[in-house]
Motif scaffolding. Structure first.
Motif, PDB file in Angstrom:
ATOM      1  N   ASP A   1       3.840   1.770  -0.902  1.00 51.72           N
ATOM      2  CA  ASP A   1       5.189   1.177  -0.258  1.00 51.72           C
ATOM      3  C   ASP A   1       4.744   1.234   0.834  1.00 51.72           C
ATOM      4  O   ASP A   1       5.200   0.416   1.408  1.00 51.72           O
ATOM      5  N   ARG A   2       4.463   2.450   1.995  1.00 53.71           N
ATOM      6  CA  ARG A   2       4.365   2.055   3.124  1.00 53.71           C
ATOM      7  C   ARG A   2       3.319   0.677   3.362  1.00 53.71           C
ATOM      8  O   ARG A   2       3.875   0.028   4.501  1.00 53.71           O
ATOM      9  N   TRP A   3       2.313   0.623   3.091  1.00 57.27           N
ATOM     10  CA  TRP A   3       1.355  -0.759   3.596  1.00 57.27           C
ATOM     11  C   TRP A   3       1.684  -2.170   3.082  1.00 57.27           C
ATOM     12  O   TRP A   3       2.174  -2.844   3.410  1.00 57.27           O
ATOM     13  N   ALA A   4       2.829  -1.933   1.707  1.00 58.53           N
ATOM     14  CA  ALA A   4       3.455  -2.996   1.748  1.00 58.53           C
ATOM     15  C   ALA A   4       4.811  -3.467   2.809  1.00 58.53           C
ATOM     16  O   ALA A   4       5.313  -4.199   3.361  1.00 58.53           O
TER      17      ALA A   4
ATOM     18  N   ALA B   1       0.410  -7.994  -0.845  1.00 58.37           N
ATOM     19  CA  ALA B   1       0.213  -6.829   0.001  1.00 58.37           C
ATOM     20  C   ALA B   1      -1.361  -5.728  -1.295  1.00 58.37           C
ATOM     21  O   ALA B   1      -2.129  -5.200  -0.580  1.00 58.37           O
ATOM     22  N   TRP B   2       0.210  -6.025  -2.246  1.00 56.29           N
ATOM     23  CA  TRP B   2      -1.144  -4.749  -3.404  1.00 56.29           C
ATOM     24  C   TRP B   2      -2.440  -5.284  -3.728  1.00 56.29           C
ATOM     25  O   TRP B   2      -3.835  -4.781  -3.800  1.00 56.29           O
TER      26      TRP B   2
ATOM     27  N   GLN C   1       1.974  11.534   5.781  1.00 57.86           N
ATOM     28  CA  GLN C   1       2.318  10.001   5.702  1.00 57.86           C
ATOM     29  C   GLN C   1       0.868   9.787   6.287  1.00 57.86           C
ATOM     30  O   GLN C   1       0.750   9.321   7.351  1.00 57.86           O
ATOM     31  N   TRP C   2       1.210   7.701   5.178  1.00 58.68           N
ATOM     32  CA  TRP C   2       0.753   7.131   5.538  1.00 58.68           C
ATOM     33  C   TRP C   2       1.103   6.280   6.551  1.00 58.68           C
ATOM     34  O   TRP C   2       2.476   5.820   6.792  1.00 58.68           O
TER      35      TRP C   2
ATOM     36  N   ASP D   1       5.635   2.247  12.787  1.00 63.22           N
ATOM     37  CA  ASP D   1       6.472   3.738  12.622  1.00 63.22           C
ATOM     38  C   ASP D   1       5.314   4.654  14.082  1.00 63.22           C
ATOM     39  O   ASP D   1       5.219   5.240  14.603  1.00 63.22           O
ATOM     40  N   ALA D   2       3.599   4.124  13.861  1.00 60.27           N
ATOM     41  CA  ALA D   2       2.773   4.967  14.115  1.00 60.27           C
ATOM     42  C   ALA D   2       2.049   4.210  15.343  1.00 60.27           C
ATOM     43  O   ALA D   2       0.896   4.586  16.509  1.00 60.27           O
ATOM     44  N   TRP D   3       2.926   3.504  16.026  1.00 58.86           N
ATOM     45  CA  TRP D   3       2.309   2.720  16.988  1.00 58.86           C
ATOM     46  C   TRP D   3       2.155   3.657  18.396  1.00 58.86           C
ATOM     47  O   TRP D   3       3.311   4.358  18.312  1.00 58.86           O
TER      48      TRP D   3
END
Length: 182
Positions: free
Chosen positions: A25-28, A49-50, A77-78, A102-104
């Motif tokens: 989900d987060r990768w996509a 993405a998958w 969280q990924w 959101d991790a930047w």
């Protein structure tokens, strides 16, 4: 929730482990974001993405290394993918990164890449580490500089990315060890 074969690394704030189905989900989301995906293969629909995530998991089975999924310890969280990457025809032994927006700006890329470089030098015996970075990707250039890498000049990626302009940033394992010893 199968996880690809491979080690789990930990830092103060992060867990790095091979990709798992639960990461999709987060990768996509990351790969659907035009800004986040711009320098890491371009925007992709979920199904593509998958396939890319499965390629990373398959690298672990075929090569004994691949990019790690980056998990925040406090939340589970990924956050992105960081790690060793060397597909056929690649210009060298790369440690790369791609983080969810959101991790930047929180230092996760440097923290995870540092742990990964330690691992590839100590466990895989890599003598050189590169980072293939688009000349316009100034945030990744800053990460590379914080890791102690230098811009070695223009590089060329294999098909289907041969038209992408990249600079090869990097350092030797000896330089990495010397810097870490300080």
């Amino acid at each position: 929730m199968p996880v690809a074969p491979g080690p789990t690394l930990e830092t103060e704030r992060l867990v790095l482990r091979p990709p798992a189905d639960e990461d999709l989900d987060r990768w996509a989301q990351m790969m659907a974001d035009p800004v986040a995906a711009r320098f890491i293969g371009g925007q992709q629909p979920r199904a593509t993405a998958w396939r890319f995530m499965a390629t990373m998991a398959g690298s672990w089975a075929l090569n004994g290394f691949g990019m790690f999924s980056l998990i925040e310890k406090s939340s589970g969280q990924w956050l992105g993918r960081v790690g060793p990457w060397r597909p056929e025809g690649w210009p060298g032994t790369e440690v790369g990164w791609g983080l969810h927006p959101d991790a930047w700006g929180r230092g996760y890329a440097v923290e995870a890449a540092s742990a990964t470089i330690d691992w590839v030098v100590d466990h895989l015996g890599w003598t050189d580490v590169i980072h293939c970075i688009d000349p316009e990707n100034t945030p990744s250039q800053a990460v590379a500089e914080r890791l102690g890498s230098v811009n070695r000049g223009a590089g060329r990626l294999p098909p289907p990315f041969e038209d992408h302009v990249v600079e090869i940033w990097g350092q030797t394992a000896d330089a990495w060890r010397a810097r870490r010893a300080r």
